[in-house]
Design a protein around this motif. Structure first.
Motif, mmCIF file in Angstrom:
data_model
loop_
_atom_site.group_PDB
_atom_site.id
_atom_site.type_symbol
_atom_site.label_atom_id
_atom_site.label_comp_id
_atom_site.label_asym_id
_atom_site.label_seq_id
_atom_site.Cartn_x
_atom_site.Cartn_y
_atom_site.Cartn_z
ATOM 1 N N SER A 1 2.147 2.900 1.030
ATOM 2 C CA SER A 1 1.295 1.902 1.691
ATOM 3 C C SER A 1 1.412 0.542 1.007
ATOM 4 O O SER A 1 1.422 -0.500 1.671
ATOM 5 N N ALA A 2 1.508 0.554 -0.335
ATOM 6 C CA ALA A 2 1.629 -0.701 -1.078
ATOM 7 C C ALA A 2 2.942 -1.413 -0.741
ATOM 8 O O ALA A 2 2.984 -2.643 -0.596
ATOM 9 N N LYS B 1 4.584 -1.040 2.061
ATOM 10 C CA LYS B 1 4.472 -1.466 3.461
ATOM 11 C C LYS B 1 3.910 -2.883 3.552
ATOM 12 O O LYS B 1 4.353 -3.695 4.373
ATOM 13 N N LYS B 2 2.930 -3.190 2.695
ATOM 14 C CA LYS B 2 2.321 -4.520 2.717
ATOM 15 C C LYS B 2 3.339 -5.594 2.333
ATOM 16 O O LYS B 2 3.303 -6.713 2.845
ATOM 17 N N ALA C 1 5.870 -5.965 5.359
ATOM 18 C CA ALA C 1 5.246 -5.994 6.697
ATOM 19 C C ALA C 1 5.811 -7.081 7.596
ATOM 20 O O ALA C 1 5.926 -6.906 8.818
#
Length: 664
Positions: free
Chosen positions: A654-655, A657-658, A661
Motif C-alpha cells: 500500500s505504501a 502504491k501511494k 499512484a
C-alpha cells in the motif's frame, strides 16, 4: 671432468637446473674473460633457449646472492606489514586454516565453487612440511622472502568443505633466467600477477613432446604478467602485460635439492608455477617428492578444469594475524560482483571507453586500472589492484572487510564504507520504459537505516540503475504501477526494508532463537541452546533447515539460508531458481555457489524469474496481494496458510502504491 663443448657439466647444471640435456644441441657459447660468465644457446628440440648467468663460474668463486625481493604491491593494503619480513625467523610459523582461505577469497570478491578443487599459490611462503601435506582443515606455514634462486613459495589444492593440502615450490621465475631476459627487454621470462585465473586443464606440459614429456596443468586463459628489463627482480618499476595466454603452466620444478632441502633448491621456471620434485620425461610413474603428491589430484583420465588463484605471503599473514580488521575489500583480476560493476562504470567514464556490463574483473579491466593508476599516481605506481586509495580517486568507496561474516557464509563486505564518504546514491540513469523509482522514492516506504547504509544502497543502486530497470522491463514488472507496488512491497518485507542480503544465523541470545523458531526451540532447555546454537551458524542452519527444503547434506541449512531480494531459502529453491535462470539464458548456478544470490543484479533477476513462474504480474493486476505473499513465502499461491508477515507485506504494498499512484 666431462665437458659439453668446453663448458663443465657442473656449471651447466647450475644454470639450467634439471632441464634434461639428452638430445640437446649446443648452438653457440661465449665466456666473458673478465667476469667469467657464459652465454649459451641450446637447441632443445621444440625451441631455442638462451641462458646468461653469473652462476656459470668455477664453483670455488664466491657468487653474491641478490637482495630478497617481493611482489609489486601498491593498493592491496599489504604494504603496512612489509616490515614484518625483517622480524621473521625460519621457525616463525603461522597456522593457515580453511576459514582463512574462505576469508582470503571473500576479501577479493572471488567466487567459491562448491566442493570443486581449486589450485592456489602463496608467493613468499613455504609449508612447514616440505614433503607435501595431506588434506586437512589447517596447516603450518612460514613466510620466506622470495630470492629468485631457491624455492620459497607454496602451492596448494583446496576442496571447499573438505580441506586443503600444501606443497613447496615457486611462483616466480628462476633468477639466472631473469637476468638473461633483462638483456632483451624482459622477453621470454615473466612473473605472473596475483589474482584469479579461471582455466587450467590437465595435459602434457609441452604439446610438441606429447607422451614423451611430463603431465602438468596447462594455462588456458588470459593472464596478467610482468617483465623486467632493469634488474633481476620484479617491482612497480616493471611493465605489465595483460591478456596473453603465455603458456605459464603449473609443472614439476625438476629439483628438490640435496636431501630434499627444498628452501636450498634451485628450480626450472621461465614464468611457470612449479612444485618441488622430479620426473623423468616420457616415463609414467617416475614422479617423486611433493610433485608426485600434487599431480595425483589430476590423473590422465580426467577432463577436470580448475582455477588458479595467486596470493602474496604478506596478505595471507595479515589475514591470519589480524583478520584484516579495519581494512576494505580489494578488487583484482578474477573478482566478481556489484563492486566490480561499480568500478567498471567509474573507469569507463574516466577512460572514455566501455568495459562491458559484466560483473567480472577481467584482463581488460586490469589494463584500464593500470592505465588509471599510472595517470593518477605517476609512473611506477601501478599494480592493477583496486583498494581504498584507487577507489577513492575514482569517486567511490569500498566496504570494510568483515572476517566473521565471510567465514559464516556471507560475502564479507557488509561493513561500513570508508574513504569517499557515504554510500553513493545513484538516481536512475535512463528511463527504459514503464514505471521507474528513484532513490528518493525508496526512502518514502523503506527509510534507510541509521547506521551503515552499505547494504541498503547496494539494493537501491541496483534497482534504480539502467541495468536494474532493464531487468524489470524485460519481465514486464515496470509495465504497470500496480505491479511495481506489489513487487517492491514484497521485496521490502523480505529484506527487512533492504537491510539484509543474507539471513544471519549467528545468534547471540537464547531469546532470539526462541522467537525465531518457537516450536523447535521448545524441545530444548536453555543450556542446550547455549551450548549448541549460539554463535554456531552451521549447526544452527542444520537444526533449523536440515532434512527439509532439499537440504540433504551437513552444512546445507547454512549454505542455502535466506538470501537476496525474495530471501530464497533451501537447496530446492536455489535449484529451482537456477533452472529458471538457465531457461532465460542467465546461466547462474546458485546451487554450486549460493553466494551468487548476494549479487544484487543476480538476486533481482532471480526474484523476477520466481515472480514470473508463479504468475506475479497477473496476480498483481488483480491486486491479489495475499496470493502473491503466499507464492513467495509458502511456494504456493493457493496455500490456505497465511504467509509469514502477510499483513506487513500488504501494508508495504500500500505504501508503494501511494508513490506510484500518479505514474504509468
Amino acid at each position: 671432468m666431462h665437458t659439453m663443448a668446453g663448458i663443465p657439466d657442473a656449471m651447466l647444471e647450475q644454470v639450467l637446473g634439471d632441464i634434461p640435456l639428452d638430445g640437446s644441441r649446443l648452438i653457440s657459447k661465449k665466456q666473458n674473460p673478465v667476469d667469467k660468465t657464459w652465454t649459451i644457446v641450446i637447441d632443445r628440440g621444440s625451441d631455442l633457449a638462451t641462458y646468461d648467468s653469473t652462476q656459470m663460474r668455477d664453483e670455488s668463486e664466491d657468487v653474491p646472492e641478490p637482495e630478497a625481493a617481493g611482489t609489486a604491491i601498491r593498493d592491496s593494503q599489504d604494504s603496512d606489514v612489509a616490515a614484518e619480513f625483517s622480524e621473521l625467523s625460519e621457525t616463525d610459523a603461522l597456522i593457515l586454516s580453511e576459514a582463512d582461505l574462505i576469508a582470503l577469497w571473500r576479501r577479493s570478491a572471488f567466487p567459491i565453487p562448491d566442493k570443486t578443487a581449486i589450485v592456489f599459490g602463496i608467493r613468499g611462503c613455504l609449508p612447514v612440511d616440505y614433503g607435501g601435506t595431506p588434506m586437512a582443515q589447517s596447516h603450518q606455514i612460514s613466510l620466506t622472502p622470495v630470492n629468485y634462486r631457491t624455492m620459497n613459495c607454496t602451492l596448494g589444492v583446496w576442496i571447499p568443505g573438505q580441506g586443503f593440502s600444501l606443497y613447496p615450490g615457486s611462483t616466480v621465475p628462476y633468477g639466472p633466467w631473469v637476468a638473461s631476459g633483462t638483456r632483451s627487454g624482459g622477453r621470454g621470462v615473466n612473473q605472473l600477477g596475483r589474482g584469479r585465473y579461471r582455466k587450467y586443464v590437465p595435459g602434457w606440459h609441452k604439446r610438441s613432446e606429447g607422451t614423451n614429456g611430463h603431465w602438468a596443468l596447462l594455462q588456458e586463459c588470459p593472464i596478467t604478467l610482468q617483465r623486467t628489463a632493469d634488474d633481476d627482480d620484479f617491482d612497480l618499476a616493471d611493465r605489465w602485460e595483460a591478456g596473453r595466454i603465455a603458456g605459464d603452466n603449473i609443472h614439476c620444478a625438476f629439483n628438490m635439492g640435496p636431501g630434499a632441502a627444498i628452501p636450498s633448491s634451485k628450480y626450472s621456471s621461465l614464468g611457470c608455477q612449479v612444485i618441488a620434485g622430479t620426473v623423468k620425461k616420457g616415463v609414467p610413474g617416475s614422479e617423486t617428492g611433493p610433485w608426485k603428491r600434487f599431480i595425483s589430484n589430476f590423473p590422465k583420465d580426467t577432463a577436470a578444469q580448475v582455477e588458479y588463484v595467486l596470493f602474496d605471503g604478506l596478505e595471507v599473514q595479515q589475514m591470519i594475524r589480524s583478520r584484516c580488521e579495519g581494512k576494505t575489500i580489494i578488487l583484482r583480476v578474477g573478482s566478481n560482483g556489484p563492486h566490480v560493476e561499480e568500478l567498471k562504470r567509474r573507469l569507463s567514464s574516466v577512460i572514455g571507453r566501455s568495459l562491458g556490463s559484466s560483473a567480472e574483473f577481467d584482463v581488460e579491466t586490469f589494463q584500464a586500472v593500470i592505465d588509471f593508476q599510472t595517470n593518477t599516481f605517476g609512473t611506477n605506481s601501478d599494480d592493477g589492484v583496486v583498494g581504498e586509495e584507487t577507489a577513492n580517486k575514482l569517486g567511490f568507496s569500498l566496504p570494510i572487510f568483515d572476517y566473521r561474516d565471510a567465514v559464516s557464509g556471507g560475502r564479507g563486505d557488509a561493513g561500513v564504507k570508508t574513504g569517499a564518504g557515504p554510500a553513493i546514491e545513484v538516481e536512475h540513469i535512463v528511463n527504459v520504459g514503464g514505471v521507474s523509482l528513484t532513490a528518493e522514492d525508496f526512502k518514502t516506504f523503506a527509510p534507510p537505516p541509521g547506521g551503515s547504509k552499505a547494504i541498503y544502497m547496494t539494493y537501491v543502486n541496483a534497482f534504480v540503475s539502467e541495468k536494474g530497470q532493464r531487468i524489470l522491463s524485460e519481465y514486464g514488472i515496470s509495465a504497470k504501477p500496480i505491479r511495481v507496488a506489489h513487487f517492491f512491497g514484497q521485496a521490502a518485507h523480505e529484506t527487512g526494508l533492504f537491510r539484509l542480503l543474507r539471513e544471519s544465523l549467528t545468534y547471540t541470545t537464547v531469546e532470539a532463537i526462541r522467537n525465531a523458531w518457537p516450536s523447535r526451540a521448545a524441545r530444548h532447555p536453555d543450556q542446550w541452546i547455549k551450548d549448541h546454537l549460539l554463535r554456531n551458524p552451521e549447526f544452527l542452519g542444520d537444526w533449523a533447515y536440515g532434512d527439509r527444503m532439499g537440504n540433504d547434506k551437513p552444512g546445507d541449512g547454512n549454505r542455502y539460508r535466506g538470501g537476496g531480494v525474495f530471501q530464497l531459502t533451501g537447496k530446492d529453491a536455489y535449484r529451482s531458481v537456477s533452472k529458471l535462470l538457465e531457461a532465460t539464458g542467465g546461466g547462474h548456478d546458485l546451487v554450486a555457489d549460493p553466494s551468487l544470490i548476494e549479487d544484487p543484479y543476480i538476486s533481482l533477476i532471480a526474484a523476477c524469474a520466481e515472480w514470473k513462474d508463479f504468475g506475479g504480474n497477473a496476480l498483481a493486476d488483480n491486486d491479489e496481494g495475499r496470493r502473491i505473499s503466499r507464492g513467495i513465502n509458502r511456494g504456493d499461491t493457493r496455500s490456505l496458510h497465511a504467509a509469514i508477515g502477510e499483513d506487513d507485506r500488504l501494508e508495504l504494498v500500500s505504501a508503494v502504491k501511494k508513490v506510484v499512484a500518479t505514474r504509468g
